[in-house]
Design a protein around this motif. Structure first.
Motif, short mmCIF file in Angstrom:
data_model
loop_
_atom_site.label_atom_id
_atom_site.label_comp_id
_atom_site.label_asym_id
_atom_site.label_seq_id
_atom_site.Cartn_x
_atom_site.Cartn_y
_atom_site.Cartn_z
N PRO A 93 0.80 -1.23 0.00
CA PRO A 93 0.00 0.00 0.00
C PRO A 93 0.82 1.28 0.00
O PRO A 93 0.37 2.30 -0.53
CB PRO A 93 -0.82 -0.13 1.28
CG PRO A 93 -0.89 -1.59 1.55
CD PRO A 93 0.39 -2.16 1.07
N ALA A 94 2.01 1.26 0.58
CA ALA A 94 2.82 2.49 0.64
C ALA A 94 3.24 2.97 -0.74
O ALA A 94 3.52 4.16 -0.94
CB ALA A 94 4.05 2.25 1.51
N LEU A 95 3.30 2.05 -1.72
CA LEU A 95 3.72 2.42 -3.07
C LEU A 95 2.49 2.87 -3.85
O LEU A 95 1.85 2.09 -4.55
CB LEU A 95 4.42 1.23 -3.73
CG LEU A 95 5.70 0.78 -3.02
CD1 LEU A 95 6.22 -0.53 -3.60
CD2 LEU A 95 6.77 1.86 -3.09
N ALA A 96 2.19 4.15 -3.73
CA ALA A 96 0.89 4.67 -4.17
C ALA A 96 0.92 5.34 -5.54
O ALA A 96 -0.13 5.70 -6.06
CB ALA A 96 0.37 5.66 -3.13
N HIS A 97 2.10 5.52 -6.11
CA HIS A 97 2.20 6.24 -7.38
C HIS A 97 3.01 5.44 -8.38
O HIS A 97 4.04 4.84 -8.04
CB HIS A 97 2.81 7.62 -7.17
CG HIS A 97 1.94 8.52 -6.34
ND1 HIS A 97 0.88 9.24 -6.85
CD2 HIS A 97 1.95 8.77 -5.01
CE1 HIS A 97 0.29 9.91 -5.88
NE2 HIS A 97 0.91 9.63 -4.75
N VAL A 98 2.56 5.45 -9.64
CA VAL A 98 3.11 4.60 -10.70
C VAL A 98 3.61 5.48 -11.84
O VAL A 98 2.82 6.23 -12.42
CB VAL A 98 2.05 3.61 -11.23
CG1 VAL A 98 2.63 2.73 -12.33
CG2 VAL A 98 1.47 2.78 -10.10
N PHE A 99 4.90 5.37 -12.15
CA PHE A 99 5.47 6.09 -13.30
C PHE A 99 5.87 5.06 -14.35
O PHE A 99 6.57 4.11 -14.07
CB PHE A 99 6.69 6.91 -12.87
CG PHE A 99 7.14 7.89 -13.92
CD1 PHE A 99 6.68 9.19 -13.92
CD2 PHE A 99 8.00 7.49 -14.94
CE1 PHE A 99 7.08 10.10 -14.90
CE2 PHE A 99 8.41 8.38 -15.93
CZ PHE A 99 7.94 9.69 -15.90
N PHE A 100 5.42 5.28 -15.58
CA PHE A 100 5.65 4.32 -16.67
C PHE A 100 6.93 4.63 -17.45
O PHE A 100 7.27 5.79 -17.69
CB PHE A 100 4.48 4.36 -17.65
CG PHE A 100 3.19 3.80 -17.09
CD1 PHE A 100 2.93 2.44 -17.14
CD2 PHE A 100 2.25 4.64 -16.52
CE1 PHE A 100 1.75 1.92 -16.63
CE2 PHE A 100 1.06 4.14 -16.01
CZ PHE A 100 0.80 2.78 -16.07
N SER A 101 7.62 3.59 -17.86
CA SER A 101 8.70 3.70 -18.83
C SER A 101 8.69 2.44 -19.69
O SER A 101 7.65 1.77 -19.76
CB SER A 101 10.05 3.93 -18.14
OG SER A 101 10.37 2.87 -17.27
N ASP A 102 9.81 2.09 -20.31
CA ASP A 102 9.71 1.01 -21.31
C ASP A 102 10.74 -0.09 -21.21
O ASP A 102 10.80 -0.95 -22.08
CB ASP A 102 9.72 1.60 -22.73
CG ASP A 102 10.75 2.70 -22.89
OD1 ASP A 102 11.74 2.69 -22.14
OD2 ASP A 102 10.54 3.56 -23.76
N SER A 103 11.59 -0.09 -20.16
CA SER A 103 12.53 -1.21 -19.99
C SER A 103 13.01 -1.20 -18.55
O SER A 103 12.85 -0.21 -17.83
CB SER A 103 13.72 -1.08 -20.94
OG SER A 103 14.59 -0.05 -20.51
N GLY A 104 13.66 -2.30 -18.15
CA GLY A 104 14.20 -2.36 -16.80
C GLY A 104 15.23 -1.28 -16.56
O GLY A 104 15.26 -0.64 -15.51
N SER A 105 16.10 -1.06 -17.54
CA SER A 105 17.13 -0.04 -17.39
C SER A 105 16.52 1.35 -17.21
O SER A 105 16.95 2.12 -16.35
CB SER A 105 18.04 -0.05 -18.62
OG SER A 105 19.11 0.84 -18.47
N THR A 106 15.50 1.67 -17.99
CA THR A 106 14.88 2.99 -17.85
C THR A 106 14.10 3.10 -16.54
O THR A 106 14.01 4.19 -15.96
CB THR A 106 13.98 3.34 -19.04
OG1 THR A 106 13.01 2.31 -19.24
CG2 THR A 106 14.80 3.51 -20.30
#
Length: 416
Positions: A93-106
């Motif tokens: 639950p503490a992880l409330a915000h999601v930022f998208f990218s396109d690979s593990g490195s990014t």
């Protein structure tokens, strides 16, 4: 005519064969010349439920007919909104915000920039990053900077920033690692963050350390206000026996990196999850405090649809039961391997590994290419890390294919 393709981690000057794969299903790949290849490493650790999973393929096809791509800066779409909500529901639950990218490195680059932006926006000059000896976090500049220095990145050293390094907590050295972390966190120039691969180092040699050490490292960071970044790009989505490796240490990071199995391995996508506090440090009516990161394909709708199908599989199917069963089946076969050349036989979840005694125990061991060729000739996709042989198959693999994998490893121990 030779192919114009420049392959990753491939020395074309050696003239090694590069099979042309034309199809895949379950735990198998099919080549142009009619061979069936057992995918023993999940096509570089990404394929969880198997190739061509019908639920994921159907989601991709359906979304492709609706919306293929849209800028994500200031715009949104339903697959991304659904995925973000689904991830927040399944993650701590503490992880409330999601930022998208396109690979593990990014996703790692994003995590590092989030950490530095957090301190900058709070007006605190904290820049140093702590890393673990032997770690690997990707091949972009920031990700290389926080990884092990050596053959992977030596030509690019002028581009890399300095980090503080902990010794790997090998048996008998655990306290040394904890003491080093304590000292670094307590130093006058307090670090910004500690980034770690939880429980097992991937490209660093599949080295495993116990959950209690992960928990103690998290506690040290928390005491000193050092942000804790968990790189679960490889370890997430069941690989270590639980949804996240962090679960086994009963910890929650400040920032979490996920990719690979996020879409079941079908299509590229990554996310970096962060706490409310880290998001709040970037939340302002001052435009200079926004998070300055993006890529053209951030939150691609088709990739998000695949990830939503993966989440549905985790919600509705007994994935962890399959993971546990695969772990047991592998443990039986690993135990049956007998040779005086075996060193450090080990397992966590669905990952097994061992070293083959060799004059050089490293990624550049001359035994590595010989093993690669040996397994390729036996219709196996196994890609040893030097003299370290590891197995990390899709969760759907059957007993016959497991027998072929471990039988060939046994043969290699006897003949090479």
């Amino acid at each position: 005519m030779s192919s114009p393709v420049w392959h990753p981690f491939t020395q074309h000057g050696l003239g090694e064969p590069i099979p042309l794969v034309t199809g895949a299903e379950g735990a198998a790949l099919y080549t142009e010349d009619g061979r069936r290849i057992v995918d023993a490493i999940s096509s570089w650790w990404v394929t969880t439920h198997g190739h061509g999973n019908k639920r994921i393929m159907a989601a991709i096809a359906e979304q492709a007919g609706k919306l293929d791509q849209i800028i994500f800066a200031g715009w949104t779409h339903e697959p991304a909104e659904t995925l973000a909500r689904g991830l927040v529901e399944i993650m701590p639950p503490a992880l409330a915000h999601v930022f998208f990218s396109d690979s593990g490195s990014t996703s790692v680059e994003v995590a590092l920039k989030m950490a530095l932006g957090f301190w900058a926006n709070r007006g605190e000059a904290r820049h140093r990053i702590i890393v673990m000896e032997g770690s690997y976090h990707g091949d972009t500049i920031g990700a290389m900077s926080v990884g092990q220095r050596g053959v992977f990145n030596r030509p690019y050293a002028p581009l890399l920033f300095d980090v503080a390094t902990l010794p790997f907590p090998a048996a008998g050295r655990e306290q040394e690692t904890l003491d080093a972390l304590e000292a670094l966190c307590h130093a006058p120039d307090a670090p910004a963050a500690f980034i770690v691969e939880p429980l097992i180092l991937g490209a660093g040699g599949m080295l495993i350390y116990p959950p209690r050490l992960l928990a103690e490292m998290r506690a040290i960071c928390a005491r000193h206000g050092v942000l804790f970044i968990a790189d679960e790009v490889m370890t997430g989505w069941g690989r270590t026996g639980t949804l996240l490796a962090c679960e086994q240490a009963e910890i929650v990071p400040d920032i979490l990196c996920l990719s690979k199995g996020l879409t079941g391995g079908a299509i590229p996508l990554a996310v970096t999850l962060a706490t409310r506090e880290i998001f709040a440090a970037h939340y302002s009516d001052d435009r200079t405090k926004q998070f300055f990161h993006s890529s053209s394909y951030t939150a691609n709708p088709i990739a998000c649809a695949a990830a939503n199908a993966n989440l549905a599989i985790w919600r509705e199917e007994p994935v962890l039961d399959r993971v546990a069963a695969l772990g047991r089946r592998q443990a039986e076969r690993l135990a049956r391997l007998q040779s005086p050349r075996i060193r450090n036989r080990r397992q966590i979840g669905t990952i097994t590994a061992l070293e083959i005694a060799d004059e050089e125990s490293s990624y550049m061991s001359a035994l590595g290419p010989r093993l690669l060729a040996f397994f390729r000739e036996r219709d196996l996709l196994l890609r040893p890390l030097g003299n370290t042989v590891y197995v990390m198959p899709p969760y759907c693999i059957d007993d016959a294919d497991l027998d072929a994998i471990y039988g060939s490893i046994g043969e290699a121990l006897d003949t090479l």
